[in-house]
Design a protein around this motif. Sequence first.
Motif, mmCIF file in Angstrom:
data_model
loop_
_atom_site.group_PDB
_atom_site.id
_atom_site.type_symbol
_atom_site.label_atom_id
_atom_site.label_comp_id
_atom_site.label_asym_id
_atom_site.label_seq_id
_atom_site.Cartn_x
_atom_site.Cartn_y
_atom_site.Cartn_z
ATOM 1 N N ALA A 11 46.200 35.639 30.835
ATOM 2 C CA ALA A 11 45.853 36.140 29.501
ATOM 3 C C ALA A 11 44.495 35.562 29.132
ATOM 4 C CB ALA A 11 46.902 35.701 28.481
ATOM 5 N N SER A 12 43.660 36.360 28.465
ATOM 6 C CA SER A 12 42.335 35.881 28.082
ATOM 7 C C SER A 12 41.823 36.662 26.877
ATOM 8 C CB SER A 12 41.344 36.054 29.241
ATOM 9 O OG SER A 12 40.848 37.376 29.261
ATOM 10 N N ASN A 19 37.586 40.060 33.120
ATOM 11 C CA ASN A 19 38.918 39.803 33.669
ATOM 12 C C ASN A 19 38.987 40.196 35.142
ATOM 13 O OD1 ASN A 19 40.330 38.546 31.629
ATOM 14 N ND2 ASN A 19 40.963 40.465 30.686
ATOM 15 N N GLU A 20 38.298 41.255 35.521
ATOM 16 C CA GLU A 20 38.311 41.657 36.921
ATOM 17 C C GLU A 20 37.622 40.598 37.785
ATOM 18 O OE1 GLU A 20 39.592 43.401 40.126
ATOM 19 O OE2 GLU A 20 40.253 43.875 38.093
ATOM 20 N N LYS A 21 36.534 40.022 37.303
ATOM 21 C CA LYS A 21 35.880 38.922 38.028
ATOM 22 C C LYS A 21 36.808 37.710 38.127
ATOM 23 C CE LYS A 21 31.054 40.044 37.135
ATOM 24 N NZ LYS A 21 30.575 40.098 38.500
ATOM 25 N N LEU A 22 37.532 37.433 37.040
ATOM 26 C CA LEU A 22 38.490 36.330 37.040
ATOM 27 C C LEU A 22 39.605 36.589 38.050
ATOM 28 C CD1 LEU A 22 39.608 33.688 35.889
ATOM 29 C CD2 LEU A 22 40.557 35.020 33.979
ATOM 30 N N SER A 70 43.095 31.767 30.030
ATOM 31 C CA SER A 70 41.714 31.399 30.302
ATOM 32 C C SER A 70 40.879 31.362 29.032
ATOM 33 C CB SER A 70 41.111 32.412 31.279
ATOM 34 O OG SER A 70 39.830 32.010 31.680
ATOM 35 N N CYS A 71 39.919 30.437 28.988
ATOM 36 C CA CYS A 71 38.889 30.308 27.952
ATOM 37 C C CYS A 71 39.075 29.012 27.167
ATOM 38 C CB CYS A 71 38.864 31.489 26.985
ATOM 39 S SG CYS A 71 37.502 31.361 25.791
#
Length: 110
Positions: A11-12, A19-22, A70-71
């Motif tokens: 979740a971000s 998000n795709e890079k993550l 994330s974040c």
Amino acid sequence: NLLGAKRISIASPYEEWLNEKLRVFMEKNGFDVRAIKGLSTQAHASVPLSEIEALVRSVDRPEAQAIFVSCTDFRTLGIIEKLERDLGKPVISSNSASMWKMLRLLGDRR
């Protein structure tokens, strides 16, 4: 990873492209991402806790062994314990992971 979790949900507050890079980063590092969702906002610190909690719940999957939030500017520390209790699995945020890493570097092995 210390938890042994390989299958995770994420979740971000991020936009879809980030998000795709993550997802790619996490998968290159051995994780199987079962779900990922963001809020598409730049106002990370102003997202209400209730919205963050709903986001985390929305990415939970039975097969996910843990959830990563994330974040570092996403206010999650106050809701992690409740989410873990309700969902029955670890919920790790960028901030909690950073805190545990610092404790380990200082010699705390609890």
